[in-house]
Design a protein around this motif. Structure first.
Motif, PDB file in Angstrom:
ATOM      1  N   ASN A  47      -7.962  -4.370  -1.714  1.00 46.11           N
ATOM      2  CA  ASN A  47      -7.820  -3.011  -1.200  1.00 46.11           C
ATOM      3  C   ASN A  47      -7.514  -2.058  -2.356  1.00 46.11           C
ATOM      4  OD1 ASN A  47      -6.901  -0.601  -0.025  1.00 46.11           O
ATOM      5  ND2 ASN A  47      -6.189  -1.666   1.805  1.00 46.11           N
ATOM      6  N   LEU A  48      -8.473  -1.244  -2.746  1.00 48.30           N
ATOM      7  CA  LEU A  48      -8.300  -0.342  -3.884  1.00 48.30           C
ATOM      8  C   LEU A  48      -7.298   0.768  -3.598  1.00 48.30           C
ATOM      9  CD1 LEU A  48     -11.960  -0.041  -5.217  1.00 48.30           C
ATOM     10  CD2 LEU A  48     -10.131  -1.583  -5.943  1.00 48.30           C
ATOM     11  N   GLU A  49      -7.177   1.154  -2.356  1.00 48.49           N
ATOM     12  CA  GLU A  49      -6.177   2.162  -2.006  1.00 48.49           C
ATOM     13  C   GLU A  49      -4.767   1.612  -2.239  1.00 48.49           C
ATOM     14  OE1 GLU A  49      -4.138   5.529  -0.700  1.00 48.49           O
ATOM     15  OE2 GLU A  49      -6.179   5.229  -1.452  1.00 48.49           O
ATOM     16  N   ALA A  50      -4.570   0.330  -1.961  1.00 48.29           N
ATOM     17  CA  ALA A  50      -3.283  -0.308  -2.224  1.00 48.29           C
ATOM     18  C   ALA A  50      -3.001  -0.322  -3.726  1.00 48.29           C
ATOM     19  CB  ALA A  50      -3.283  -1.731  -1.672  1.00 48.29           C
ATOM     20  N   ALA A  51      -4.033  -0.595  -4.520  1.00 49.58           N
ATOM     21  CA  ALA A  51      -3.870  -0.588  -5.980  1.00 49.58           C
ATOM     22  C   ALA A  51      -3.474   0.796  -6.463  1.00 49.58           C
ATOM     23  CB  ALA A  51      -5.167  -1.036  -6.648  1.00 49.58           C
ATOM     24  N   ARG A  52      -4.107   1.831  -5.907  1.00 52.12           N
ATOM     25  CA  ARG A  52      -3.800   3.211  -6.298  1.00 52.12           C
ATOM     26  C   ARG A  52      -2.346   3.543  -6.005  1.00 52.12           C
ATOM     27  NH1 ARG A  52      -3.218   8.273  -4.348  1.00 52.12           N
ATOM     28  NH2 ARG A  52      -3.278   7.540  -2.197  1.00 52.12           N
ATOM     29  N   ARG A  53      -1.878   3.152  -4.832  1.00 48.13           N
ATOM     30  CA  ARG A  53      -0.499   3.466  -4.460  1.00 48.13           C
ATOM     31  C   ARG A  53       0.505   2.712  -5.322  1.00 48.13           C
ATOM     32  NH1 ARG A  53       0.884   3.180   1.690  1.00 48.13           N
ATOM     33  NH2 ARG A  53       2.818   4.015   0.760  1.00 48.13           N
ATOM     34  N   LEU A  54       0.184   1.481  -5.678  1.00 48.84           N
ATOM     35  CA  LEU A  54       1.066   0.709  -6.556  1.00 48.84           C
ATOM     36  C   LEU A  54       1.164   1.347  -7.941  1.00 48.84           C
ATOM     37  CD1 LEU A  54      -0.005  -2.934  -5.624  1.00 48.84           C
ATOM     38  CD2 LEU A  54       2.254  -1.929  -5.242  1.00 48.84           C
ATOM     39  N   GLU A  82      -1.294   5.220 -22.909  1.00 47.79           N
ATOM     40  CA  GLU A  82      -1.497   3.805 -23.227  1.00 47.79           C
ATOM     41  C   GLU A  82      -0.674   2.919 -22.303  1.00 47.79           C
ATOM     42  OE1 GLU A  82      -3.687   2.527 -25.441  1.00 47.79           O
ATOM     43  OE2 GLU A  82      -4.367   4.598 -25.672  1.00 47.79           O
ATOM     44  N   GLY A  83       0.547   3.354 -22.019  1.00 44.78           N
ATOM     45  CA  GLY A  83       1.384   2.601 -21.087  1.00 44.78           C
ATOM     46  C   GLY A  83       0.760   2.518 -19.704  1.00 44.78           C
ATOM     47  N   ASN A  84       0.095   3.593 -19.283  1.00 40.73           N
ATOM     48  CA  ASN A  84      -0.577   3.601 -17.982  1.00 40.73           C
ATOM     49  C   ASN A  84      -1.690   2.554 -17.931  1.00 40.73           C
ATOM     50  OD1 ASN A  84       1.055   5.642 -17.067  1.00 40.73           O
ATOM     51  ND2 ASN A  84      -0.443   7.269 -17.343  1.00 40.73           N
ATOM     52  N   VAL A  85      -2.370   2.367 -19.070  1.00 38.30           N
ATOM     53  CA  VAL A  85      -3.407   1.326 -19.134  1.00 38.30           C
ATOM     54  C   VAL A  85      -2.772  -0.047 -18.894  1.00 38.30           C
ATOM     55  CG1 VAL A  85      -5.075   0.163 -20.629  1.00 38.30           C
ATOM     56  CG2 VAL A  85      -4.887   2.651 -20.676  1.00 38.30           C
ATOM     57  N   GLY A  86      -1.616  -0.266 -19.530  1.00 37.26           N
ATOM     58  CA  GLY A  86      -0.912  -1.524 -19.322  1.00 37.26           C
ATOM     59  C   GLY A  86      -0.475  -1.710 -17.884  1.00 37.26           C
ATOM     60  N   LEU A  87      -0.023  -0.621 -17.263  1.00 31.34           N
ATOM     61  CA  LEU A  87       0.398  -0.684 -15.859  1.00 31.34           C
ATOM     62  C   LEU A  87      -0.773  -1.084 -14.966  1.00 31.34           C
ATOM     63  CD1 LEU A  87       2.320  -0.181 -13.485  1.00 31.34           C
ATOM     64  CD2 LEU A  87       1.709   2.257 -13.613  1.00 31.34           C
ATOM     65  N   MET A  88      -1.931  -0.495 -15.195  1.00 28.16           N
ATOM     66  CA  MET A  88      -3.099  -0.819 -14.373  1.00 28.16           C
ATOM     67  C   MET A  88      -3.522  -2.274 -14.556  1.00 28.16           C
ATOM     68  SD  MET A  88      -5.406   2.677 -14.410  1.00 28.16           S
ATOM     69  CE  MET A  88      -5.220   3.066 -16.146  1.00 28.16           C
ATOM     70  N   LYS A  89      -3.412  -2.780 -15.780  1.00 31.50           N
ATOM     71  CA  LYS A  89      -3.720  -4.191 -16.016  1.00 31.50           C
ATOM     72  C   LYS A  89      -2.736  -5.092 -15.265  1.00 31.50           C
ATOM     73  CE  LYS A  89      -5.897  -3.760 -20.565  1.00 31.50           C
ATOM     74  NZ  LYS A  89      -5.834  -4.125 -22.009  1.00 31.50           N
ATOM     75  N   ALA A  90      -1.469  -4.678 -15.251  1.00 33.18           N
ATOM     76  CA  ALA A  90      -0.449  -5.466 -14.564  1.00 33.18           C
ATOM     77  C   ALA A  90      -0.690  -5.475 -13.056  1.00 33.18           C
ATOM     78  CB  ALA A  90       0.935  -4.900 -14.872  1.00 33.18           C
ATOM     79  N   VAL A  91      -1.015  -4.325 -12.489  1.00 35.11           N
ATOM     80  CA  VAL A  91      -1.280  -4.246 -11.051  1.00 35.11           C
ATOM     81  C   VAL A  91      -2.453  -5.147 -10.676  1.00 35.11           C
ATOM     82  CG1 VAL A  91      -2.120  -2.712  -9.220  1.00 35.11           C
ATOM     83  CG2 VAL A  91      -0.283  -1.948 -10.748  1.00 35.11           C
ATOM     84  N   LYS A  92      -3.468  -5.152 -11.521  1.00 30.94           N
ATOM     85  CA  LYS A  92      -4.656  -5.975 -11.253  1.00 30.94           C
ATOM     86  C   LYS A  92      -4.317  -7.461 -11.242  1.00 30.94           C
ATOM     87  CE  LYS A  92      -9.317  -6.859 -13.009  1.00 30.94           C
ATOM     88  NZ  LYS A  92     -10.319  -6.525 -14.059  1.00 30.94           N
ATOM     89  N   ARG A  93      -3.342  -7.870 -12.059  1.00 30.94           N
ATOM     90  CA  ARG A  93      -3.022  -9.286 -12.207  1.00 30.94           C
ATOM     91  C   ARG A  93      -1.801  -9.722 -11.382  1.00 30.94           C
ATOM     92  NH1 ARG A  93      -5.247  -7.261 -16.677  1.00 30.94           N
ATOM     93  NH2 ARG A  93      -6.573  -8.572 -17.993  1.00 30.94           N
ATOM     94  N   PHE A  94      -1.172  -8.802 -10.695  1.00 22.62           N
ATOM     95  CA  PHE A  94       0.078  -9.094 -10.004  1.00 22.62           C
ATOM     96  C   PHE A  94      -0.141 -10.009  -8.807  1.00 22.62           C
ATOM     97  CE2 PHE A  94       3.559  -7.677  -7.019  1.00 22.62           C
ATOM     98  CZ  PHE A  94       4.573  -8.317  -7.714  1.00 22.62           C
ATOM     99  N   ASN A  95       0.632 -11.086  -8.752  1.00 19.78           N
ATOM    100  CA  ASN A  95       0.560 -12.041  -7.640  1.00 19.78           C
ATOM    101  C   ASN A  95       1.822 -11.870  -6.785  1.00 19.78           C
ATOM    102  OD1 ASN A  95       0.523 -14.194  -5.894  1.00 19.78           O
ATOM    103  ND2 ASN A  95       0.003 -15.722  -7.439  1.00 19.78           N
TER     104      ASN A  95
END
Length: 284
Positions: A47-54, A82-95
């Protein structure tokens, strides 16, 4: 959460950092239950909307981390980006099944991106390339804020704490204390300061007659030595090396295997032995 993703993009840190910080601080902080639900929607249902909210809910956390790197002389907006890029990578990999909050998981990714950016941009000449050097760079620079030149005991303590050699601590300290300088004098430099530019005192030895003669002599001797070494080989070995290394259209092992009626592995062995003989002859 009423603010859209387009609004955040319009308030990119590079355009108006204060407005950006105000905007991200207005986003609601997620409860543990809300975060888990959104993370599950992303992890299991993409759910990409969930990713956006996270991402939006944790942008303020990136700003907080980026502020701790303000002493490097780099744009705060760039650090946040740059930190935002890291945040997006973390959200993508978060279990969500790991049982930890996203903020605890994301801090590593956020800092990693900021570290990479600092190391790429803080100096013209890279001062930290290996993992040990990077560890030293960030830890030692933090300590140098409150220390003058390190004593031997201080350097030893830092080396033991970071599990590196003492000489590497002193080397990094020297790099941190150095500074970049332009090769040519600046347009505003006067006669009293222009002479300090490296262009005025660094010697270019590329066209020195003795250096050119030495290079030419070395090249000639190398070619002669190569020719003599080739003459010491049998016809087949000489042909293999010439076909493999000295021809414009280099032959493959399989080409030569077909030519001599042997396996490609045998050609490789003959090539290796021939190279060994030549090296021994040229070093004699």
């Amino acid at each position: 959460m009423g603010t859209s993703l387009q609004t955040v993009q319009a308030l990119a840190p590079g355009q108006n950092l204060n407005a950006y910080i105000t905007a991200v601080n207005s986003f609601s902080v997620l409860t543990a239950e809300e975060e888990k639900q959104l993370a599950e929607d992303l992890y299991y249902r993409e759910n990409l909307e969930a990713a956006r909210r996270l991402v939006m809910a944790h942008l303020r956390f990136v700003v907080h981390i980026a502020k701790s790197y303000a002493g490097y002389g780099l744009s705060q907006a760039d650090l946040v980006q740059e930190g935002n890029v890291g945040l997006m990578k973390a959200v993508k990999r978060f279990n969500p099944e790991k049982g930890v909050r996203l903020v605890s998981f994301a801090v590593h990714w956020i800092k990693a991106e900021i570290h990479e950016f600092i190391l790429r941009n803080w100096r013209i000449v890279k001062i930290a390339t290996t993992k040990a050097q990077r560890k030293l760079f960030f830890n030692l620079r933090g300590q140098k804020k409150k220390l003058s030149w390190l004593t031997n005991n201080e350097a030893k303590a830092i080396a033991e704490d970071l599990n590196v050699e003492v000489k590497h601590v002193h080397e990094m300290e020297g790099r941190l204390s150095a500074f970049d300088t332009a090769f040519d004098a600046g347009a505003d430099d006067d006669d009293d300061t222009a002479f300090q530019a490296p262009a005025n005192y660094l010697e270019d030895k590329r066209f020195d007659p003795s250096t050119l003669l030495e290079d030419a002599d070395w090249s000639e001797n190398s070619v002669t030595g190569l020719e003599l070494a080739l003459e010491e080989l049998d016809d087949r070995s000489r042909d293999i090396l010439q076909q493999r290394w000295l021809s414009e259209e280099k032959a493959t092992l399989h080409d030569l295997a077909a030519k001599y009626g042997v396996s490609a592995e045998r050609i490789r062995q003959l090539e290796k032995n021939a190279m060994k003989k030549m090296r021994a002859h040229m070093e004699a």
